[in-house]
Scaffold this motif. Structure first.
Motif, PDB file in Angstrom:
ATOM      1  N   ILE A 163      25.972  34.701  16.709  1.00 37.17           N
ATOM      2  CA  ILE A 163      26.710  33.447  16.529  1.00 37.17           C
ATOM      3  C   ILE A 163      27.991  33.514  17.343  1.00 37.17           C
ATOM      4  CG2 ILE A 163      27.844  31.928  14.864  1.00 37.17           C
ATOM      5  CD1 ILE A 163      24.751  32.090  14.652  1.00 37.17           C
ATOM      6  N   VAL A 164      28.260  32.483  18.141  1.00 35.82           N
ATOM      7  CA  VAL A 164      29.423  32.507  19.029  1.00 35.82           C
ATOM      8  C   VAL A 164      30.303  31.258  18.917  1.00 35.82           C
ATOM      9  CG1 VAL A 164      28.320  34.006  20.742  1.00 35.82           C
ATOM     10  CG2 VAL A 164      28.081  31.515  20.947  1.00 35.82           C
ATOM     11  N   ARG A 165      29.873  30.291  18.093  1.00 32.22           N
ATOM     12  CA  ARG A 165      30.646  29.047  18.069  1.00 32.22           C
ATOM     13  C   ARG A 165      30.469  28.296  16.743  1.00 32.22           C
ATOM     14  NH1 ARG A 165      33.310  25.660  21.262  1.00 32.22           N
ATOM     15  NH2 ARG A 165      33.182  23.418  20.848  1.00 32.22           N
ATOM     16  N   PHE A 166      31.559  27.681  16.296  1.00 31.02           N
ATOM     17  CA  PHE A 166      31.513  26.726  15.190  1.00 31.02           C
ATOM     18  C   PHE A 166      31.631  25.332  15.786  1.00 31.02           C
ATOM     19  CE2 PHE A 166      33.719  23.954  12.124  1.00 31.02           C
ATOM     20  CZ  PHE A 166      32.848  24.040  11.043  1.00 31.02           C
ATOM     21  N   ASP A 167      30.669  24.466  15.467  1.00 29.22           N
ATOM     22  CA  ASP A 167      30.645  23.099  15.979  1.00 29.22           C
ATOM     23  C   ASP A 167      31.476  22.204  15.056  1.00 29.22           C
ATOM     24  OD1 ASP A 167      29.810  20.308  16.338  1.00 29.22           O
ATOM     25  OD2 ASP A 167      28.236  21.106  17.621  1.00 29.22           O
ATOM     26  N   TYR A 168      32.580  21.658  15.586  1.00 34.39           N
ATOM     27  CA  TYR A 168      33.493  20.858  14.771  1.00 34.39           C
ATOM     28  C   TYR A 168      32.933  19.493  14.407  1.00 34.39           C
ATOM     29  CZ  TYR A 168      36.943  24.307  16.346  1.00 34.39           C
ATOM     30  OH  TYR A 168      37.606  25.474  16.602  1.00 34.39           O
ATOM     31  N   VAL A 169      31.967  19.019  15.157  1.00 32.92           N
ATOM     32  CA  VAL A 169      31.396  17.700  14.886  1.00 32.92           C
ATOM     33  C   VAL A 169      30.377  17.779  13.756  1.00 32.92           C
ATOM     34  CG1 VAL A 169      30.083  15.772  15.835  1.00 32.92           C
ATOM     35  CG2 VAL A 169      31.811  16.925  17.247  1.00 32.92           C
ATOM     36  N   LYS A 170      29.447  18.743  13.854  1.00 38.36           N
ATOM     37  CA  LYS A 170      28.386  18.870  12.849  1.00 38.36           C
ATOM     38  C   LYS A 170      28.719  19.895  11.765  1.00 38.36           C
ATOM     39  CE  LYS A 170      24.650  17.361  15.893  1.00 38.36           C
ATOM     40  NZ  LYS A 170      23.300  17.679  16.440  1.00 38.36           N
ATOM     41  N   THR A 172      28.748  23.171  11.727  1.00 40.59           N
ATOM     42  CA  THR A 172      27.720  24.195  11.648  1.00 40.59           C
ATOM     43  C   THR A 172      27.966  25.220  12.744  1.00 40.59           C
ATOM     44  OG1 THR A 172      25.328  24.532  11.526  1.00 40.59           O
ATOM     45  CG2 THR A 172      26.121  22.952  13.155  1.00 40.59           C
ATOM     46  N   ILE A 173      27.121  26.257  12.812  1.00 45.92           N
ATOM     47  CA  ILE A 173      27.320  27.313  13.795  1.00 45.92           C
ATOM     48  C   ILE A 173      26.253  27.256  14.886  1.00 45.92           C
ATOM     49  CG2 ILE A 173      28.618  28.908  12.361  1.00 45.92           C
ATOM     50  CD1 ILE A 173      25.995  30.273  11.605  1.00 45.92           C
ATOM     51  N   ILE A 174      26.603  27.849  16.036  1.00 46.26           N
ATOM     52  CA  ILE A 174      25.710  27.854  17.198  1.00 46.26           C
ATOM     53  C   ILE A 174      25.633  29.281  17.737  1.00 46.26           C
ATOM     54  CG2 ILE A 174      25.307  26.929  19.515  1.00 46.26           C
ATOM     55  CD1 ILE A 174      27.064  24.538  18.708  1.00 46.26           C
ATOM     56  N   CYS A 175      24.426  29.706  18.099  1.00 43.93           N
ATOM     57  CA  CYS A 175      24.254  31.062  18.616  1.00 43.93           C
ATOM     58  C   CYS A 175      24.396  31.089  20.138  1.00 43.93           C
ATOM     59  CB  CYS A 175      22.899  31.634  18.187  1.00 43.93           C
ATOM     60  SG  CYS A 175      21.487  30.894  19.048  1.00 43.93           S
ATOM     61  N   LYS A 176      24.469  32.289  20.670  1.00 40.54           N
ATOM     62  CA  LYS A 176      24.696  32.463  22.102  1.00 40.54           C
ATOM     63  C   LYS A 176      23.567  31.882  22.938  1.00 40.54           C
ATOM     64  CE  LYS A 176      26.255  35.961  25.401  1.00 40.54           C
ATOM     65  NZ  LYS A 176      26.596  37.399  25.564  1.00 40.54           N
ATOM     66  N   ARG A 177      22.348  31.924  22.410  1.00 44.06           N
ATOM     67  CA  ARG A 177      21.199  31.413  23.159  1.00 44.06           C
ATOM     68  C   ARG A 177      21.233  29.899  23.317  1.00 44.06           C
ATOM     69  NH1 ARG A 177      19.169  35.587  19.952  1.00 44.06           N
ATOM     70  NH2 ARG A 177      19.056  34.143  18.201  1.00 44.06           N
ATOM     71  N   CYS A 178      21.900  29.224  22.372  1.00 44.28           N
ATOM     72  CA  CYS A 178      21.852  27.755  22.341  1.00 44.28           C
ATOM     73  C   CYS A 178      23.108  27.079  22.863  1.00 44.28           C
ATOM     74  CB  CYS A 178      21.591  27.275  20.912  1.00 44.28           C
ATOM     75  SG  CYS A 178      19.983  27.773  20.265  1.00 44.28           S
ATOM     76  N   ILE A 179      24.119  27.873  23.217  1.00 44.80           N
ATOM     77  CA  ILE A 179      25.373  27.279  23.657  1.00 44.80           C
ATOM     78  C   ILE A 179      25.178  26.590  25.008  1.00 44.80           C
ATOM     79  CG2 ILE A 179      26.288  29.276  24.911  1.00 44.80           C
ATOM     80  CD1 ILE A 179      28.977  28.681  23.519  1.00 44.80           C
ATOM     81  N   THR A 180      25.815  25.464  25.204  1.00 40.32           N
ATOM     82  CA  THR A 180      25.681  24.720  26.460  1.00 40.32           C
ATOM     83  C   THR A 180      26.806  25.086  27.418  1.00 40.32           C
ATOM     84  OG1 THR A 180      27.037  22.842  25.741  1.00 40.32           O
ATOM     85  CG2 THR A 180      24.688  22.798  25.156  1.00 40.32           C
ATOM     86  N   ASN A 182      29.091  23.310  28.630  1.00 38.61           N
ATOM     87  CA  ASN A 182      30.379  22.690  28.320  1.00 38.61           C
ATOM     88  C   ASN A 182      31.026  23.238  27.048  1.00 38.61           C
ATOM     89  OD1 ASN A 182      30.168  20.945  30.538  1.00 38.61           O
ATOM     90  ND2 ASN A 182      28.937  19.492  29.357  1.00 38.61           N
ATOM     91  N   GLU A 183      30.346  24.165  26.389  1.00 38.60           N
ATOM     92  CA  GLU A 183      30.869  24.715  25.140  1.00 38.60           C
ATOM     93  C   GLU A 183      31.399  26.126  25.360  1.00 38.60           C
ATOM     94  OE1 GLU A 183      27.959  22.426  21.945  1.00 38.60           O
ATOM     95  OE2 GLU A 183      27.293  24.317  22.847  1.00 38.60           O
ATOM     96  N   THR A 184      32.501  26.442  24.701  1.00 35.29           N
ATOM     97  CA  THR A 184      33.120  27.753  24.870  1.00 35.29           C
ATOM     98  C   THR A 184      32.721  28.694  23.732  1.00 35.29           C
ATOM     99  OG1 THR A 184      35.097  27.058  23.659  1.00 35.29           O
ATOM    100  CG2 THR A 184      35.110  26.776  26.051  1.00 35.29           C
ATOM    101  N   ILE A 185      32.797  29.984  24.037  1.00 38.23           N
ATOM    102  CA  ILE A 185      32.605  31.007  23.012  1.00 38.23           C
ATOM    103  C   ILE A 185      33.944  31.193  22.297  1.00 38.23           C
ATOM    104  CG2 ILE A 185      32.177  33.461  22.627  1.00 38.23           C
ATOM    105  CD1 ILE A 185      30.148  33.363  24.889  1.00 38.23           C
TER     106      ILE A 185
END
Length: 257
Positions: A163-170, A172-180, A182-185
């Motif tokens: 897990i590398v990111r917390f999504d402020y909109v939804k 929820t959390i995002i893993c390294k494989r799914c980060i886009t 435009n998104e930062t770690i």
């Protein structure tokens, strides 16, 4: 006749010597009752109905929603009046009781909410890491509603590792494989802070040493959610928004964006 333990969350003078008292109770959640004579100097019930105090109340429970219940006896269990001697502790405690006054609208888990609130307020009374306790309260109470954050699995693939990111909109959390692209770690310590507060019990959380910036960002996320998603009125929260110890620089904010 009903007996319930409760935290006093609001007081309104009524007639010459009475008050309308609102508590958050174990059994009923938010409950208001008429307390005759408690403004008299010799009232045996006057200390039980002071703001923030935790008491055992024996009441004549109203059978209809258009009539107030009536206090028979109040027995003080914990005197929390000294919370008001510290400016920031008083503000944090006031925000907590503002949440308690509105939480029944989205949750019926009264006993769990009550237990969290009682433990947190007692910790704050004893000056036991007040800011962290306040954050834990906001986080743990939110977990007892349908609006809790998803901090178990990546929102995009369902995995729980890397897990590398917390999504402020939804929220929820995002893993390294799914980060886009435009998104930062985000800082690992921040994501660990969210995980620990989400998963651990109060006593275990308080043993940890957290990065102050991680806590400040967590606080901002929670306040934003309570105000703008849940629509809660947090009362004196505006006093904290420009309070120097709880603010952070643009450079810090950029690390978590």
């Amino acid at each position: 006749m009903k007996s319930t333990k409760g935290i006093v969350i609001d007081l309104v003078d009524f007639e010459d010597y009475a008050k309308v008292v609102t508590i958050f109770s174990e059994e009923f959640g938010k409950l208001a009752f008429y307390a005759p004579g408690v403004n008299k100097s010799n009232s045996k019930n006057k200390y039980s109905v002071q703001l923030f105090n935790i008491s055992e109340f024996e009441i004549f429970k109203s059978r209809t929603i258009d009539k107030l219940s009536k206090l028979k006896t109040g027995i003080l269990i914990h005197d929390l009046l000294n919370i008001a001697t510290s400016y920031t502790t008083y503000i944090f405690a006031t925000i907590i009781i503002k949440v308690l006054s509105q939480i029944n609208e989205i949750s019926n888990k009264n006993k769990d909410i009550y237990n969290i609130a009682e433990n947190i307020l007692l910790n704050m009374k004893n000056s036991n890491n007040v800011f962290l306790n306040y954050i834990i309260f906001l986080f743990k109470v939110l977990k007892l509603t349908p609006y809790k954050f998803n901090l178990k699995h990546c929102e995009r693939c369902g995995n729980s590792d890397k897990i590398v990111r917390f999504d402020y909109v939804k929220n929820t959390i995002i893993c390294k494989r799914c980060i886009t692209r435009n998104e930062t770690i985000q800082p690992y310590s921040f994501l660990e802070t969210l995980r620990i507060i989400n998963e651990f019990k109060l006593e275990e959380i308080l043993k940890h040493r957290f990065n102050n910036n991680d806590l400040l960002i967590t606080h901002s996320i929670l306040i934003e959610f309570y105000e703008n998603i849940l629509g809660f009125n947090l009362g004196p929260i505006y006093l904290l928004k420009n309070f120097a110890p709880l603010t952070y620089t643009k450079e810090v904010a950029d690390l978590y964006k």
